[in-house]
Scaffold this motif. Structure first.
Motif, PDB file in Angstrom:
ATOM      1  N   ILE A  77     -13.757  39.765  21.422  1.00  0.00           N
ATOM      2  CA  ILE A  77     -12.928  40.477  22.401  1.00  0.00           C
ATOM      3  C   ILE A  77     -11.458  40.156  22.135  1.00  0.00           C
ATOM      4  O   ILE A  77     -11.055  38.991  22.111  1.00  0.00           O
ATOM      5  N   GLN A  78     -10.689  41.214  21.938  1.00  0.00           N
ATOM      6  CA  GLN A  78      -9.259  41.078  21.644  1.00  0.00           C
ATOM      7  C   GLN A  78      -8.532  40.500  22.856  1.00  0.00           C
ATOM      8  O   GLN A  78      -8.704  40.995  23.970  1.00  0.00           O
ATOM      9  N   ALA A  93     -10.852  47.674  29.051  1.00  0.00           N
ATOM     10  CA  ALA A  93     -12.048  47.043  29.625  1.00  0.00           C
ATOM     11  C   ALA A  93     -13.305  47.833  29.256  1.00  0.00           C
ATOM     12  O   ALA A  93     -14.368  47.247  28.993  1.00  0.00           O
ATOM     13  N   LEU A  94     -13.181  49.166  29.198  1.00  0.00           N
ATOM     14  CA  LEU A  94     -14.322  50.004  28.790  1.00  0.00           C
ATOM     15  C   LEU A  94     -14.712  49.691  27.343  1.00  0.00           C
ATOM     16  O   LEU A  94     -15.895  49.500  27.040  1.00  0.00           O
ATOM     17  N   HIS A  95     -13.727  49.622  26.482  1.00  0.00           N
ATOM     18  CA  HIS A  95     -13.976  49.299  25.081  1.00  0.00           C
ATOM     19  C   HIS A  95     -14.662  47.928  24.964  1.00  0.00           C
ATOM     20  O   HIS A  95     -15.628  47.769  24.209  1.00  0.00           O
ATOM     21  N   ASP A  96     -14.186  46.965  25.733  1.00  0.00           N
ATOM     22  CA  ASP A  96     -14.763  45.613  25.690  1.00  0.00           C
ATOM     23  C   ASP A  96     -16.214  45.616  26.182  1.00  0.00           C
ATOM     24  O   ASP A  96     -17.071  44.936  25.601  1.00  0.00           O
ATOM     25  N   CYS A  97     -16.489  46.382  27.239  1.00  0.00           N
ATOM     26  CA  CYS A  97     -17.879  46.487  27.747  1.00  0.00           C
ATOM     27  C   CYS A  97     -18.781  47.075  26.661  1.00  0.00           C
ATOM     28  O   CYS A  97     -19.932  46.638  26.502  1.00  0.00           O
ATOM     29  N   LYS A 133     -21.008  48.629  34.301  1.00  0.00           N
ATOM     30  CA  LYS A 133     -19.538  48.497  34.367  1.00  0.00           C
ATOM     31  C   LYS A 133     -18.862  49.638  33.604  1.00  0.00           C
ATOM     32  O   LYS A 133     -17.866  50.184  34.057  1.00  0.00           O
ATOM     33  N   ALA A 134     -19.433  49.984  32.436  1.00  0.00           N
ATOM     34  CA  ALA A 134     -18.851  51.067  31.623  1.00  0.00           C
ATOM     35  C   ALA A 134     -18.906  52.386  32.392  1.00  0.00           C
ATOM     36  O   ALA A 134     -17.955  53.164  32.378  1.00  0.00           O
ATOM     37  N   TRP A 135     -20.005  52.625  33.097  1.00  0.00           N
ATOM     38  CA  TRP A 135     -20.136  53.833  33.915  1.00  0.00           C
ATOM     39  C   TRP A 135     -19.053  53.862  35.000  1.00  0.00           C
ATOM     40  O   TRP A 135     -18.392  54.888  35.212  1.00  0.00           O
ATOM     41  N   PHE A 136     -18.858  52.740  35.703  1.00  0.00           N
ATOM     42  CA  PHE A 136     -17.832  52.670  36.746  1.00  0.00           C
ATOM     43  C   PHE A 136     -16.456  52.991  36.151  1.00  0.00           C
ATOM     44  O   PHE A 136     -15.698  53.768  36.712  1.00  0.00           O
ATOM     45  N   ILE A 137     -16.161  52.373  35.014  1.00  0.00           N
ATOM     46  CA  ILE A 137     -14.827  52.538  34.433  1.00  0.00           C
ATOM     47  C   ILE A 137     -14.635  53.975  33.952  1.00  0.00           C
ATOM     48  O   ILE A 137     -13.582  54.575  34.173  1.00  0.00           O
ATOM     49  N   ARG A 138     -15.679  54.539  33.303  1.00  0.00           N
ATOM     50  CA  ARG A 138     -15.570  55.946  32.868  1.00  0.00           C
ATOM     51  C   ARG A 138     -15.317  56.850  34.071  1.00  0.00           C
ATOM     52  O   ARG A 138     -14.545  57.808  33.988  1.00  0.00           O
TER      53      ARG A 138
END
Ligand SMILES: [Fe+2]
Length: 146
Positions: A77-78, A93-97, A133-138
């Motif tokens: 993780i960058q 955060a989406l990319h990290d998930c 989490k990715a769904w929430f962020i999208r």
């Protein structure tokens, strides 16, 4: 090796937890209360997985890395040293998930192949966590329909 990947997952989870808390503290925008709350929950959920990952490394008979410099070496993780705009925080955060999700899917299969069913189950739980989490962020990032 499964224990090496657990070390990478531990370091990456620590890095993502720190980033989530950074975003919780520093996010700004008209939806600030929800954003602030979202990143607080993300921080809590992500950091809540750290101890279990670390203890699995010990269960496999290896020592667990426990220093910031080792985490920086091992993490996928960058690190984020700046304060991005809210939309960029969510995109990052989406990319990290997605990165973490990919890693735990690989580890799910690796653990199953080594008959480490507990670790395999745990990786499945983490896939669910990062998928949700990715769904929430999208959904947060999606522009509202006219
Ligand atoms: Fe707080």
């Amino acid at each position: 090796m499964l224990s090496d990947n657990l070390k990478i997952l531990l370091a990456s989870t620590q890095a993502f937890a720190i980033k989530s808390q950074n975003f919780h503290w520093n996010v700004e925008g008209s939806d600030f209360p929800q954003y602030h709350e979202f990143f607080d929950t993300l921080y809590g959920d992500v950091s809540g997985t750290i101890d279990r990952i670390a203890e699995y490394i010990r269960i496999l008979g290896h020592y667990t890395p426990g220093s910031l410099s080792r985490y920086a070496e091992l993490s996928i993780i960058q690190d984020q040293t700046k304060i991005p705009r809210a939309e960029l925080m969510f995109a990052e955060a989406l990319h990290d998930c997605e990165e973490l999700s990919q890693l735990v899917v690989t580890m799910f299969h690796e653990a199953a192949n080594e008959n480490q069913q507990g670790i395999s189950n745990f990786m499945a739980e983490l896939q669910d966590l990062y998928g949700k989490k990715a769904w929430f962020i999208r959904s947060i990032l999606k522009k509202e329909r006219e």
